[in-house]
Design an enzyme around this catalytic site. Structure first.
Site, mmCIF file in Angstrom:
data_model
loop_
_atom_site.group_PDB
_atom_site.id
_atom_site.type_symbol
_atom_site.label_atom_id
_atom_site.label_comp_id
_atom_site.label_asym_id
_atom_site.label_seq_id
_atom_site.Cartn_x
_atom_site.Cartn_y
_atom_site.Cartn_z
ATOM 1 N N GLY A 177 0.845 -1.188 0.000
ATOM 2 C CA GLY A 177 0.000 0.000 0.000
ATOM 3 C C GLY A 177 0.879 1.235 0.000
ATOM 4 O O GLY A 177 2.074 1.148 0.308
ATOM 5 N N CYS A 206 5.238 -6.147 1.747
ATOM 6 C CA CYS A 206 5.599 -4.728 1.688
ATOM 7 C C CYS A 206 4.901 -3.946 2.811
ATOM 8 O O CYS A 206 5.205 -4.158 3.974
ATOM 9 C CB CYS A 206 5.317 -4.165 0.298
ATOM 10 S SG CYS A 206 6.162 -2.604 0.034
ATOM 11 N N TYR A 207 3.943 -3.063 2.488
ATOM 12 C CA TYR A 207 3.235 -2.350 3.549
ATOM 13 C C TYR A 207 2.663 -3.344 4.562
ATOM 14 O O TYR A 207 2.707 -3.117 5.780
ATOM 15 C CB TYR A 207 2.093 -1.511 2.948
ATOM 16 C CG TYR A 207 1.269 -0.771 3.985
ATOM 17 C CD1 TYR A 207 1.663 0.469 4.449
ATOM 18 C CD2 TYR A 207 0.095 -1.329 4.507
ATOM 19 C CE1 TYR A 207 0.915 1.155 5.412
ATOM 20 C CE2 TYR A 207 -0.657 -0.669 5.463
ATOM 21 C CZ TYR A 207 -0.245 0.577 5.910
ATOM 22 O OH TYR A 207 -0.974 1.236 6.863
ATOM 23 N N HIS A 215 8.103 -7.865 -3.215
ATOM 24 C CA HIS A 215 6.824 -8.288 -3.801
ATOM 25 C C HIS A 215 6.958 -9.651 -4.476
ATOM 26 O O HIS A 215 7.374 -9.733 -5.634
ATOM 27 C CB HIS A 215 6.353 -7.258 -4.831
ATOM 28 C CG HIS A 215 5.893 -5.984 -4.218
ATOM 29 N ND1 HIS A 215 4.597 -5.779 -3.799
ATOM 30 C CD2 HIS A 215 6.568 -4.862 -3.911
ATOM 31 C CE1 HIS A 215 4.490 -4.577 -3.270
ATOM 32 N NE2 HIS A 215 5.668 -3.987 -3.318
ATOM 33 N N GLU A 230 4.695 -11.398 -5.683
ATOM 34 C CA GLU A 230 3.655 -11.601 -6.695
ATOM 35 C C GLU A 230 4.052 -11.122 -8.085
ATOM 36 O O GLU A 230 3.435 -11.509 -9.071
ATOM 37 C CB GLU A 230 2.353 -10.909 -6.259
ATOM 38 C CG GLU A 230 2.357 -9.381 -6.264
ATOM 39 C CD GLU A 230 2.981 -8.746 -5.018
ATOM 40 O OE1 GLU A 230 3.764 -9.433 -4.333
ATOM 41 O OE2 GLU A 230 2.705 -7.569 -4.753
ATOM 42 N N ASP A 287 -14.234 -12.239 -24.212
ATOM 43 C CA ASP A 287 -14.772 -11.879 -22.894
ATOM 44 C C ASP A 287 -16.304 -11.909 -22.862
ATOM 45 O O ASP A 287 -16.904 -12.553 -22.009
ATOM 46 C CB ASP A 287 -14.286 -10.485 -22.469
ATOM 47 C CG ASP A 287 -12.773 -10.384 -22.509
ATOM 48 O OD1 ASP A 287 -12.121 -11.440 -22.548
ATOM 49 O OD2 ASP A 287 -12.255 -9.255 -22.506
ATOM 50 N N LYS A 303 -7.001 -12.217 -18.726
ATOM 51 C CA LYS A 303 -7.377 -12.805 -20.014
ATOM 52 C C LYS A 303 -7.146 -14.324 -20.088
ATOM 53 O O LYS A 303 -8.005 -15.070 -20.539
ATOM 54 C CB LYS A 303 -6.568 -12.122 -21.119
ATOM 55 C CG LYS A 303 -7.126 -12.322 -22.486
ATOM 56 C CD LYS A 303 -8.200 -11.308 -22.726
ATOM 57 C CE LYS A 303 -8.796 -11.394 -24.097
ATOM 58 N NZ LYS A 303 -9.733 -10.273 -24.292
HETATM 59 P P1 XMP Z 1 -4.271 -1.134 -24.651
HETATM 60 O O1 XMP Z 1 -4.484 -0.388 -25.917
HETATM 61 O O2 XMP Z 1 -4.952 -0.503 -23.487
HETATM 62 O O3 XMP Z 1 -4.957 -2.536 -24.862
HETATM 63 O O4 XMP Z 1 -2.817 -1.415 -24.383
HETATM 64 C C1 XMP Z 1 -4.831 -3.630 -23.990
HETATM 65 C C2 XMP Z 1 -5.766 -4.708 -24.475
HETATM 66 O O5 XMP Z 1 -7.107 -4.303 -24.263
HETATM 67 C C3 XMP Z 1 -7.811 -4.205 -25.491
HETATM 68 N N1 XMP Z 1 -8.621 -3.005 -25.392
HETATM 69 C C4 XMP Z 1 -9.925 -3.003 -25.061
HETATM 70 N N2 XMP Z 1 -10.770 -4.003 -24.788
HETATM 71 N N3 XMP Z 1 -12.512 -2.451 -24.455
HETATM 72 C C5 XMP Z 1 -12.068 -3.716 -24.510
HETATM 73 O O6 XMP Z 1 -12.866 -4.625 -24.275
HETATM 74 C C6 XMP Z 1 -11.710 -1.388 -24.701
HETATM 75 O O7 XMP Z 1 -12.136 -0.243 -24.657
HETATM 76 C C7 XMP Z 1 -10.360 -1.689 -25.032
HETATM 77 N N4 XMP Z 1 -9.293 -0.903 -25.342
HETATM 78 C C8 XMP Z 1 -8.238 -1.744 -25.535
HETATM 79 C C9 XMP Z 1 -6.744 -4.134 -26.554
HETATM 80 O O8 XMP Z 1 -7.203 -4.632 -27.792
HETATM 81 C C10 XMP Z 1 -5.665 -4.976 -25.955
HETATM 82 O O9 XMP Z 1 -5.917 -6.336 -26.150
#
Ligand code: XMP
Length: 513
Positions: free
Chosen positions: A55, A82-83, A169, A171, A227, A369
């Site tokens: 923290g 850590c904290y 850390h 983790e 997702d 993911k």
């Molecule tokens: P960035 O551009 O933030 O992307 O480095 C990281 C991962 O997230 C996806 N991405 C999104 N996914 N809504 C989503 O569901 C969003 O607004 C969004 N913006 C980025 C991007 O494709 C990458 O896999």
């Protein structure tokens, strides 16, 4: 259902969910709770062990988040990080002070291999340090089990009382043997048996959704991405016909994607999701007319999405719940809690204030993911879908720099389709984390067939990433890049230049906006 539970008590650190993820990786179910959770409640939950997170505060400062001494005396194994380690020292009568030398980054730590949490760990071992305070004096009954040249108590233990504390850390990936240390805590100290697997998460979540939704109706925002597809199928398993899935074609999807999504999830596909397709392209283009700012574009697309859903919900009547496929990295990067806003992720920052639903259900909000993919496989989704290229909610809207027009969408769709086709032909599609074409807002001079052109530049991106929080650019074979370039310039009207993006994340992000 799982019986074993480990609690991560949150003191405001950045890596709290990462700790939870590591614990789950070790096969033990884990939940993150705020530090205000009472000792009584904790006892009721009967955890096998507790981990105190890091923290930003100093334990001796006024208003710092503290814990009840009673908790440290409850006989439950505790690991302070850590904290959390300083807190343990402070509450039990040790001394925490500003360290004469702060440590930040990869640090060699000498450890006592006899400690249960350091079983099988080498000494010295590389750990990630990030602290300005340190434990100056251990509380009575504690033994020092690790140190660095400038940190006398890099770890301490009171073995009989099952209390452990580490200044570093474990983790984060940079702590090379960190997961092993967490595993040692779980198995050697908490005596867990490791009964948690993704099937338990799926089962538990289905049960929770059933209880929450009751006889109500839910509407799921299905994009066809991993997702939201996992979220939709999870919901459909839980509440069957009470779920309706709305798929909005906002005109910002990849080439032919809308039809492909309909094929899988529509009435002729293998799932029964009450699938509704809304063709709303014109409506989105109209709203985006003249808008160049990335955040504003994200907000507009997010808001318009919700409006479309609300309208669909009204047609269905009495929809109580909105289901979204938000995952954990979306939440941290949208700046909830104490992290900085990097981008307003579609499903989070883009939400308008007044949403017409009683509640939002985000069953995947605590998963990363790779965990979502595991859940997808667990639910029987086809591998092709589970390992699909990630695609952002705002779609091509964030892959077109500056104003979005139907013409620019056509250009980026065609270029991206060629890029994907060639990557697949080269057999690289499964080995690259994410790859896509984007449209810059830059036009430059070229020459084609003796004619001067003044056209757009396409940028190709390919990144390697394990959790989408960081990424490195992929070293694509030159022949592939050459072939893609030739095809795009020849086949896509309006493009006369192709660039390759070599930037990692940080400093860039994966998407261009
Ligand atoms: P960035 O551009 O933030 O992307 O480095 C990281 C991962 O997230 C996806 N991405 C999104 N996914 N809504 C989503 O569901 C969003 O607004 C969004 N913006 C980025 C991007 O494709 C990458 O896999």
């Amino acid at each position: 259902m799982n019986k074993e539970l480990v609690l991560v008590i949150d003191f405001g650190g950045q890596y709290n969910q990462l700790i939870a993820r590591r614990v789950r990786e070790c096969g033990v179910y884990c939940e993150v709770h705020p530090y205000t959770l009472s000792v009584e409640k904790i006892r009721e939950m009967n955890p096998k062990g507790i981990i105190f997170t890091g923290g930003p505060n100093s334990v001796y400062a006024e208003d710092s988040p503290l814990c009840d001494k009673e908790l440290l005396e409850a006989g439950i194994p505790i690991l302070g990080i850590c904290y959390g380690s300083q807190l343990m020292a402070h509450v039990l009568g040790g001394k925490v002070a500003t360290a004469p030398v702060s440590e930040y980054g990869k640090t060699e730590v000498n450890i006592n291999k006899e400690s249960k949490i350091f079983e099988g760990i080498s000494s010295p071992t590389i750990c990630w340090m990030s602290h300005t305070d340190y434990i100056e004096k251990t509380p009575e009954g504690f033994k020092i089990i690790a140190h660095t040249p400038v940190c006398p108590v890099a770890a301490m233990e009171a073995e009989e009382r099952k209390l452990y504390a580490v200044q570093f850390h474990p983790e984060v990936m940079h702590t090379q043997e960190g997961t092993k240390m967490i595993s040692n805590f779980l198995y050697n100290v908490c005596e867990c048996s490791g009964d948690w697997k993704m099937d338990a998460f799926v089962e538990k979540t289905i049960q929770e959704i059933r209880e929450k939704v009751g006889n109500g109706k839910a509407l799921c925002a299905l994009s066809g991405g991993v997702d939201s597809s996992v979220a939709a199928v999870l919901l459909s398993k839980a509440i069957g016909n009470q779920l309706t899935c709305v798929f909005v074609d906002h005109g910002l999807l990849r080439k032919n994607e809308a039809d492909e999504v309909e094929e899988i999830f529509g009435p002729n596909g293998p799932y029964n999701l009450n699938f509704i397709r809304v063709n709303a392209q014109e409506r989105f283009y109209e709203k985006l007319k003249g808008v160049e700012d990335p955040e504003q574009k994200r907000k507009i697309i997010g808001e318009e999405f919700i409006r479309v859903f609300e309208e669909e919900a009204k047609k269905i009547g009495a929809v109580d719940f909105l289901v979204q496929g938000t995952i954990y990295p979306d939440i941290i990067e949208s700046g909830l809690g104490k992290s900085a806003v990097i981008k307003s992720h579609h499903n989070v920052g883009g939400l308008p204030d007044c949403v017409d639903f009683k509640e939002i259900i985000e069953p995947l909000r605590l998963l990363f993911k790779d965990e979502v993919r595991k859940a997808g496989l667990e639910l029987g989704l086809p591998e092709k879908l589970v390992y699909r290229q990630p695609f952002p909610g705002p779609g091509l809207g964030v892959r077109i720099i500056g104003e979005v027009t139907a013409e620019k969408v056509r250009i980026v769709q065609d270029a991206d389709a060629i890029y994907r086709e060639e990557i697949e032909k080269a057999g690289l599609n499964r080995s690259i984390g994410q790859y896509f074409a984007a449209l810059t807002n830059m036009r430059s001079v070229g020459v084609m067939g003796d004619e001067r052109t003044y056209d757009y530049a396409i940028v190709l991106r390919a990144v390697e990433t394990s959790d989408f929080m960081t990424a490195t650019s992929v070293n694509l074979p030159w022949e592939v890049l050459e072939r893609v370039t030739t095809r795009i310039v020849n086949e896509v009207k309006g493009v006369n230049r192709v660039l390759y993006d070599c930037t990692g994340k940080p400093p860039a992000t994966i998407e261009l906006e």
